[in-house]
Motif scaffolding. Structure first.
Motif, PDB file in Angstrom:
ATOM      1  N   ILE A  51       0.852  -1.191   0.000  1.00 27.97           N
ATOM      2  CA  ILE A  51       0.000   0.000   0.000  1.00 27.97           C
ATOM      3  C   ILE A  51       0.887   1.240   0.000  1.00 27.97           C
ATOM      4  N   ARG A 108      -3.438   3.691  -1.467  1.00 29.84           N
ATOM      5  CA  ARG A 108      -3.972   2.797  -2.504  1.00 29.84           C
ATOM      6  C   ARG A 108      -3.157   1.513  -2.569  1.00 29.84           C
ATOM      7  N   GLN A 143     -13.195   2.914  -7.561  1.00 34.45           N
ATOM      8  CA  GLN A 143     -12.214   3.416  -6.603  1.00 34.45           C
ATOM      9  C   GLN A 143     -12.119   2.570  -5.333  1.00 34.45           C
ATOM     10  N   ALA A 144     -13.121   1.736  -5.060  1.00 36.48           N
ATOM     11  CA  ALA A 144     -13.147   1.020  -3.788  1.00 36.48           C
ATOM     12  C   ALA A 144     -14.049  -0.207  -3.904  1.00 36.48           C
ATOM     13  N   GLY A 183      -4.549  -0.011  -7.482  1.00 41.15           N
ATOM     14  CA  GLY A 183      -5.066   1.305  -7.842  1.00 41.15           C
ATOM     15  C   GLY A 183      -6.273   1.726  -7.034  1.00 41.15           C
ATOM     16  N   LYS A 184      -6.944   0.777  -6.396  1.00 31.21           N
ATOM     17  CA  LYS A 184      -8.115   1.127  -5.600  1.00 31.21           C
ATOM     18  C   LYS A 184      -7.700   1.571  -4.191  1.00 31.21           C
ATOM     19  N   SER A 185      -8.624   2.267  -3.539  1.00 37.59           N
ATOM     20  CA  SER A 185      -8.399   2.691  -2.163  1.00 37.59           C
ATOM     21  C   SER A 185      -8.100   1.474  -1.293  1.00 37.59           C
ATOM     22  N   GLU A 198      -8.342   3.770   3.306  1.00 35.77           N
ATOM     23  CA  GLU A 198      -7.331   4.534   2.573  1.00 35.77           C
ATOM     24  C   GLU A 198      -5.939   4.250   3.130  1.00 35.77           C
TER      25      GLU A 198
END
Length: 577
Positions: free
Chosen positions: A43, A47, A511-512, A518-520, A550
């Motif tokens: 991470i 992300r 995004q999640a 690449g995602k949260s 996050e």
């Protein structure tokens, strides 16, 4: 465990950036069909940088990287609770209101609680929760103002039903609110009346009880703040990373903004403004919808949604059905808005980029709501928002494929997923509808998106109870109870409902909602592998050891981040509600 090929973020040349946090040696269920399982993640900047195995993340480990060995523990994406009310659950107690404190109190227990409260609080309104209408019926009593007057007549008394579908008020409370035989019903609710005299009985259904709230002092701001603070603390401790707080006003948004600015809003919150006074007065509704809502916007908070009660509840037989209620010739229930009102409102809100969340417990109400979404799509040449059918207690079979066709969200509430006294109270709509209640399987099989909402305080705030009941459709606390309602879904489906589908319902599935590069970096670590425990009794007892949002811990019961730069916001157990 078979892993798919490791994935990593785009980067310059062959050198990966240094990770802030690396988790190794885990059993990580990703909810990513292309790579369902992983052993390790890296991470950086909130992300997922790498999702793969221990060797894949090694290149991201630098001198400042914190590395945590999961030691085989199970991890998965964070949960999404798409319908809850921490303010309604907690603020009354923090404001010092009456709390009967029993899930299904008898009339005698309600009476005693009121008398005890009156002795402790000798002046002003006696207001609080809960009475339960069906326990009055079981006792051969009628819940009305005369019964409440027999308890206390010289002070205003108002008490909510546990379904939040109605309120019982005594004669003094009705007088102070100006409710008489001549008072017109509000469009979004009604006053139950004596069939001969027309006098109010004391039962106020749906938006009608907002007239009582309007006559009372407002809930103190500090009580609202504490409610949201303790509510999000609890949610984080149970692995929730995204939630919808439905029915808010300017005072509730002020409390959420304060929490956000303090860094304690440890979940992404979509707050839905009350379209009308369904529960409490919302004085700045139109200013908020015109643009004032943007004042509250942040990475964690938005108020780009409205909520309304389209119909009532099954307990009060006000849910709007597609055919008459059992034993009735004409009564189908009550619509709180006209179909024309709903069509115009959804079209208008959709143009503005505001999500509509409609309380629909009856199959007739959800049918009209879906028709209105279809009309908004026609008028606007397409839809900007995914609108949400709240509760979706019963759905017509013909409407199951329409959720996919209209990109609408079918939200189901856990209060009726498993046999319980409350579920049986809702069975008044008939056995055939009861077996079609909370039809996750039907919506999913038709290609639609289903999500779960706890609807706290109507039901338990713990999302793991709902997740278990999706898989078993059985009573989580009684292995001997063999009855169940509806069709179970698989554990994989249930996890997706509670994670990626929730992100989809918030418009952030890219995004999640899953563990993908690449995602949260939203991730929870559990005390058990959900795929290795008995579903019945095993899922709802899950303990969350830590929650990442996050890439930063919001909850850390295991103490893995103590006294570090990644120390969690919440480390102590939340208050016992």
């Amino acid at each position: 465990m078979a892993n798919a090929a490791p994935l990593s973020a785009p980067h310059m040349g062959s050198e990966l950036p240094q990770a802030d946090l690396v988790l190794t040696n885990g059993r990580i269920y990703t909810v990513n069909e292309a790579q369902p399982w992983a052993q390790a993640v890296a991470i950086a900047n909130g992300r997922f940088l790498v999702v793969g195995d221990d060797t894949d993340v090694a290149a991201t480990i630098g001198p400042h990287t914190r590395v945590v060995d999961l030691k085989g523990r199970f991890a998965m994406p964070g949960l999404y609770d798409m319908h809850t009310h921490p303010d309604l659950a907690l603020a009354p107690d923090y404001a010092g209101y009456l709390d009967v404190g029993i899930e299904d109190p008898t009339p005698a227990q309600v009476r005693q609680a009121i008398l005890d409260y009156a002795e402790q609080t000798p002046e002003g309104w006696i207001y609080g929760a809960y009475f339960v209408r069906y326990t009055f019926k079981q006792a051969g009593l009628t819940a009305d103002r005369h019964w409440l007057d027999s308890v206390i007549a010289d002070r205003p008394v108002a008490i909510l039903d546990r379904s939040w579908g109605c309120m019982l008020a005594n004669s003094k409370a009705l007088e102070l609110a100006g409710i008489t035989a001549d008072t017109s019903d509000p469009r979004h609710g009604y006053i139950e009346r004596d069939s001969i005299s027309g006098e109010p009985t004391g039962i106020l259904v749906d938006g009608a009880y907002a007239m009582i709230h309007a006559a009372m002092p407002p809930t103190p701001a500090q009580a609202l703040y504490r409610a949201y603070r303790d509510g999000v603390h609890f949610q984080s401790s149970r692995g929730v990373v995204g939630t919808k707080y439905v029915h808010v006003c300017e005072h509730r948004l002020d409390a959420l903004k304060r929490l956000d600015q303090e860094g304690r809003l440890t979940a992404r919150v979509e707050a839905a403004i009350s379209w009308q006074d369904d529960i409490f007065p919302v004085k700045r509704r139109w200013e908020l919808l015109a643009g004032e809502r943007h004042f509250y916007r942040s990475a964690r908070l938005n108020a780009n949604a409205v909520k309304f009660h389209f119909d009532g509840t099954h307990e009060s037989r006000s849910s709007y059905l597609s055919s008459p209620w059992p034993g009735e010739k004409d009564w189908q229930g009550h619509l709180n808005l006209t179909p024309e009102h709903v069509c115009d409102m959804i079209a208008d809100m959709d143009r503005r980029g505001i999500r509509v969340i409609a309380h629909c417990t009856g199959d007739g109400a959800s049918n009209i709501f879906l028709n209105a979404i279809a009309e908004a799509k026609r008028r606007n040449g397409g839809l900007r928002m995914r609108h949400q059918c709240a509760h979706s207690t019963t759905l017509l079979d013909a409407n199951l494929p329409r959720f996919a066709e209209l990109d609408a969200i079918a939200e189901f509430s856990p209060v009726g997923w498993f046999p319980s006294s409350f579920a049986y109270a809702r069975a008044v709509f008939g056995e055939q509808r009861m077996q079609r209640a909370y039809n996750f399987a039907g919506v999913l099989q038709a290609g639609g998106v289903a999500v779960m909402g706890t609807d706290w305080p109507v039901s338990n705030p713990d999302p793991w109870i709902g997740l278990e009941a999706m898989v078993t459709r059985a009573n989580p606390w009684s292995q001997d109870d063999e009855t169940f309602h509806g069709t179970p879904i698989s554990l994989e489906q249930a996890i997706r409902v509670a994670t990626l589908n929730g992100a989809y319902a918030m418009g952030m599935e890219h995004q999640a909602g899953s563990i993908e590069v690449g995602k949260s970096a939203d991730l929870i670590v559990l005390d058990r592998n959900l795929f290795e425990v008995p579903a019945r009794g095993g899922i709802h007892a899950t303990q969350v050891e830590w929650t990442l949002l996050e890439g930063r811990p919001t909850w850390d019961a295991a103490g893995d981040f103590q006294q570090s730069e990644l120390e969690a916001v919440w480390t102590q157990a939340p208050p016992a509600f």
